[in-house]
Every structure is written in structure tokens, then in C-alpha cells.
Design a protein around this motif. Structure first.
Motif, PDB file in Angstrom:
ATOM      1  N   GLU A 128       0.925  -1.128  -0.171  1.00 33.48           N
ATOM      2  CA  GLU A 128      -0.226   0.086   0.025  1.00 33.48           C
ATOM      3  C   GLU A 128       0.826   1.289  -0.014  1.00 33.48           C
ATOM      4  N   GLN A 129       2.118   1.186   0.680  1.00 35.42           N
ATOM      5  CA  GLN A 129       2.889   2.390   0.914  1.00 35.42           C
ATOM      6  C   GLN A 129       3.368   2.634  -0.351  1.00 35.42           C
ATOM      7  N   VAL A 130       4.023   1.481  -1.236  1.00 38.66           N
ATOM      8  CA  VAL A 130       4.743   1.604  -2.358  1.00 38.66           C
ATOM      9  C   VAL A 130       3.827   1.997  -3.334  1.00 38.66           C
ATOM     10  N   ALA A 131       2.536   1.666  -3.234  1.00 37.02           N
ATOM     11  CA  ALA A 131       1.380   2.409  -4.336  1.00 37.02           C
ATOM     12  C   ALA A 131       0.999   3.732  -4.182  1.00 37.02           C
ATOM     13  N   VAL A 132       1.369   4.159  -3.039  1.00 34.87           N
ATOM     14  CA  VAL A 132       1.082   5.676  -2.618  1.00 34.87           C
ATOM     15  C   VAL A 132       2.196   6.573  -3.116  1.00 34.87           C
ATOM     16  N   TYR A 133       3.440   5.649  -3.170  1.00 35.91           N
ATOM     17  CA  TYR A 133       4.744   6.526  -3.772  1.00 35.91           C
ATOM     18  C   TYR A 133       4.368   6.613  -5.123  1.00 35.91           C
ATOM     19  N   GLN A 134       3.978   5.429  -5.679  1.00 35.34           N
ATOM     20  CA  GLN A 134       3.832   5.470  -7.185  1.00 35.34           C
ATOM     21  C   GLN A 134       2.722   6.563  -7.525  1.00 35.34           C
ATOM     22  N   ARG A 135       1.774   6.628  -6.934  1.00 30.11           N
ATOM     23  CA  ARG A 135       0.693   7.360  -7.374  1.00 30.11           C
ATOM     24  C   ARG A 135       1.370   9.005  -7.312  1.00 30.11           C
ATOM     25  N   GLU A 136       1.995   9.304  -6.067  1.00 23.42           N
ATOM     26  CA  GLU A 136       2.407  10.495  -5.900  1.00 23.42           C
ATOM     27  C   GLU A 136       3.672  11.033  -6.678  1.00 23.42           C
ATOM     28  N   PHE A 137       4.634   9.820  -6.881  1.00 22.97           N
ATOM     29  CA  PHE A 137       6.100  10.043  -7.580  1.00 22.97           C
ATOM     30  C   PHE A 137       5.955   9.026  -8.576  1.00 22.97           C
ATOM     31  N   PRO A 138       5.305   9.007  -9.799  1.00 22.40           N
ATOM     32  CA  PRO A 138       5.163   8.027 -10.902  1.00 22.40           C
ATOM     33  C   PRO A 138       6.650   7.201 -11.188  1.00 22.40           C
ATOM     34  N   THR A 139       7.756   8.025 -10.967  1.00 22.46           N
ATOM     35  CA  THR A 139       8.796   7.514 -11.605  1.00 22.46           C
ATOM     36  C   THR A 139       9.624   6.533 -10.580  1.00 22.46           C
ATOM     37  N   VAL A 140       9.070   6.371  -9.384  1.00 25.33           N
ATOM     38  CA  VAL A 140       9.794   5.797  -8.421  1.00 25.33           C
ATOM     39  C   VAL A 140       9.733   4.099  -8.688  1.00 25.33           C
ATOM     40  N   ASP A 141      10.836   3.439  -8.403  1.00 23.94           N
ATOM     41  CA  ASP A 141      11.068   2.111  -8.796  1.00 23.94           C
ATOM     42  C   ASP A 141      10.513   1.242  -7.708  1.00 23.94           C
ATOM     43  N   PRO A 142       9.079   0.674  -7.800  1.00 25.29           N
ATOM     44  CA  PRO A 142       8.324  -0.009  -6.985  1.00 25.29           C
ATOM     45  C   PRO A 142       9.344  -1.227  -6.290  1.00 25.29           C
ATOM     46  N   GLN A 143      10.163  -1.834  -7.045  1.00 23.11           N
ATOM     47  CA  GLN A 143      10.679  -2.884  -6.515  1.00 23.11           C
ATOM     48  C   GLN A 143      12.013  -2.449  -5.452  1.00 23.11           C
ATOM     49  N   VAL A 144      12.409  -1.163  -5.893  1.00 22.34           N
ATOM     50  CA  VAL A 144      13.604  -0.551  -4.712  1.00 22.34           C
ATOM     51  C   VAL A 144      12.807  -0.190  -3.607  1.00 22.34           C
ATOM     52  N   GLU A 145      11.589   0.532  -3.942  1.00 20.43           N
ATOM     53  CA  GLU A 145      10.850   1.016  -2.734  1.00 20.43           C
ATOM     54  C   GLU A 145      10.518  -0.104  -1.704  1.00 20.43           C
ATOM     55  N   THR A 146       9.974  -1.294  -2.448  1.00 16.94           N
ATOM     56  CA  THR A 146       9.656  -2.572  -1.495  1.00 16.94           C
ATOM     57  C   THR A 146      10.717  -2.938  -0.543  1.00 16.94           C
ATOM     58  N   ILE A 147      11.919  -3.058  -1.210  1.00 16.87           N
ATOM     59  CA  ILE A 147      13.134  -3.448  -0.621  1.00 16.87           C
ATOM     60  C   ILE A 147      13.615  -2.699   0.551  1.00 16.87           C
ATOM     61  N   VAL A 148      13.789  -1.269   0.333  1.00 19.87           N
ATOM     62  CA  VAL A 148      13.894  -0.293   1.176  1.00 19.87           C
ATOM     63  C   VAL A 148      12.798  -0.216   2.461  1.00 19.87           C
ATOM     64  N   GLN A 149      11.641  -0.367   2.051  1.00 14.25           N
ATOM     65  CA  GLN A 149      10.659  -0.127   3.170  1.00 14.25           C
ATOM     66  C   GLN A 149      10.647  -1.354   3.968  1.00 14.25           C
ATOM     67  N   THR A 150      10.857  -2.585   3.251  1.00 14.09           N
ATOM     68  CA  THR A 150      10.818  -3.989   4.009  1.00 14.09           C
ATOM     69  C   THR A 150      12.225  -3.678   5.252  1.00 14.09           C
ATOM     70  N   LEU A 151      13.460  -3.363   4.563  1.00 17.30           N
ATOM     71  CA  LEU A 151      14.555  -3.286   5.554  1.00 17.30           C
ATOM     72  C   LEU A 151      14.328  -2.230   6.606  1.00 17.30           C
ATOM     73  N   SER A 152      13.808  -1.245   6.395  1.00 15.48           N
ATOM     74  CA  SER A 152      13.175   0.043   7.219  1.00 15.48           C
ATOM     75  C   SER A 152      12.457  -0.520   8.504  1.00 15.48           C
ATOM     76  N   ARG A 153      11.495  -1.633   8.009  1.00 15.65           N
ATOM     77  CA  ARG A 153      10.520  -2.012   9.067  1.00 15.65           C
ATOM     78  C   ARG A 153      11.285  -3.195   9.891  1.00 15.65           C
ATOM     79  N   VAL A 154      12.088  -3.925   9.193  1.00 16.94           N
ATOM     80  CA  VAL A 154      12.820  -4.900   9.556  1.00 16.94           C
ATOM     81  C   VAL A 154      13.667  -4.227  11.039  1.00 16.94           C
ATOM     82  N   ALA A 155      14.400  -3.488  10.531  1.00 16.47           N
ATOM     83  CA  ALA A 155      15.216  -2.660  11.375  1.00 16.47           C
ATOM     84  C   ALA A 155      14.491  -1.962  12.570  1.00 16.47           C
ATOM     85  N   ARG A 156      13.460  -1.188  12.246  1.00 16.93           N
ATOM     86  CA  ARG A 156      12.564  -0.774  13.341  1.00 16.93           C
ATOM     87  C   ARG A 156      12.019  -1.807  14.277  1.00 16.93           C
ATOM     88  N   ARG A 157      11.463  -3.039  13.884  1.00 16.19           N
ATOM     89  CA  ARG A 157      10.981  -3.997  14.841  1.00 16.19           C
ATOM     90  C   ARG A 157      12.028  -4.832  15.617  1.00 16.19           C
TER      91      ARG A 157
END
Length: 186
Positions: free
Chosen positions: A18-47
Motif C-alpha cells: 500500500e505504501q509503495v502504491a501511494v509513492y507510485q501515485r505521488e511520484f510515478p517514476t519511483v521504482d516499486p521494487q527498490v521501494e519495496t526492498i527499502v521499506q522492508t529493510l526499514s521495517r525490519v530494522a525498526r521492529r
């Protein structure tokens, strides 16, 4: 029986997709695969941080105190450092280090003594209690980490470790301040 209403996205953390979809909606050139990896790493680190903090709470120490214990253990036997060296290793100001050491002396985790060979110098030394708490935290973390990585086995662990090491190296090389404040305290 009534059906539960879905929790609105504004009242909960968005799922990664959902977060990556929002990013794509607001910033269409974002790479969804890169964002998925980065957001996953971020959440893993926080948790992971939350889980480690929970374990330290059980032991009656804070993550800040654990960092001091770790620095003393890493220094090797007899697990002694000066407060200035500790501050530098942890990226803290001397005043912040003094405050932290004061609490830890009161809790019996470390001792603070004058160096017998240089009475001006102060030595911070790990106590048996401090070492026991550090060792128990490592035991608890090892169990958690093994559970965390239970689906990553054999050669996959080597591959993942290598990939993460390369990512970390790239950040450290391209973002010199990513190491924290240690460089400007020296």
C-alpha cells in the motif's frame, strides 16, 4: 454477528505494498521494487530495535547502557576504557558519557576508579554484573535472531549477508555522516 469494519489506512501503518502504491501515485517514476526492498529493510530494522529493547527491559538495562557494556566487552579483557575513549567509540559528548556512566555505576554495571599509574586518568571497568547482563542479552538476541532468520538457510544466508554488507559499505562510502557523530568528536 456483525462484520468488522476494515481499519482505515490513516489509523494504522500502511502495508508495504500500500505504501509503495501511494509513492507510485505521488511520484510515478519511483521504482516499486527498490521501494519495496527499502521499506522492508526499514521495517525490519525498526521492529528488531523494538524486540531488542524489550529484551533489555527484561534485564533491567537500557539500549544506551548496553552500548557501553558492548564497548567494554569489545575492548577485550580486562574490559577497561577511559570515559573519553568510551565517548568517542559511542559518538557521544563527554558530558553525555559522564551522565551515562554515573547511572551505570549506581546500578553496579561498571566501576569508575582513578588509574593508579596516572591519578588524573579515570578508568571505567565492566563489573561481573555488567558482563552477566551483556552475556544474557546476547543469549536472548541469539534466540530471537535465529527465529528471525529461520527461513533463510544455507547458502541463502551467505548471499543475504553479502548483499547487506555491500549496501552498508555503499552507504558508508557515499554518506560519510552515516556513521554518526564519531568522526567529528575525534
Amino acid at each position: 454477528m456483525t462484520a468488522e469494519k476494515p481499519v482505515p489506512a490513516t489509523d494504522r501503518e500502511l502495508g508495504i505494498a500500500e505504501q509503495v502504491a501511494v509513492y507510485q501515485r505521488e511520484f510515478p517514476t519511483v521504482d516499486p521494487q527498490v521501494e519495496t526492498i527499502v521499506q522492508t529493510l526499514s521495517r525490519v530494522a525498526r521492529r528488531m530495535t523494538v524486540a531488542y529493547d524489550r529484551q533489555l527491559t527484561v534485564l533491567g538495562i537500557t539500549s544506551a547502557e548496553w552500548e557501553v557494556l558492548k564497548a567494554l566487552v569489545v575492548s577485550g579483557s580486562p574490559y577497561r576504557l577511559g570515559p573519553g575513549e568510551l565517548a568517542k567509540r559511542l559518538g557521544l559528548t563527554p558530558a553525555a558519557m559522564t551522565h551515562r556512566i554515573d547511572r551505570m555505576v549506581t546500578e553496579g554495571l561498571v566501576t569508575r576508579e582513578r588509574d593508579e599509574t596516572n591519578r588524573v586518568r579515570v578508568i571505567i571497568e565492566l563489573t561481573d554484573l555488567g558482563r552477566d547482563k551483556w552475556l544474557e542479552s546476547m543469549r536472548m538476541a541469539a534466540v530471537f535472531e535465529e527465529e528471525l532468520l529461520q527461513d533463510v538457510v544455507g547458502a541463502d544466508r551467505t548471499v543475504l549477508s553479502g548483499m547487506l554488507a555491500r549496501m552498508l559499505r555503499r552507504i558508508e562510502e557515499t554518506q560519510p555522516d552515516a556513521l554518526g557523530r564519531t568522526a567529528d568528536l575525534g
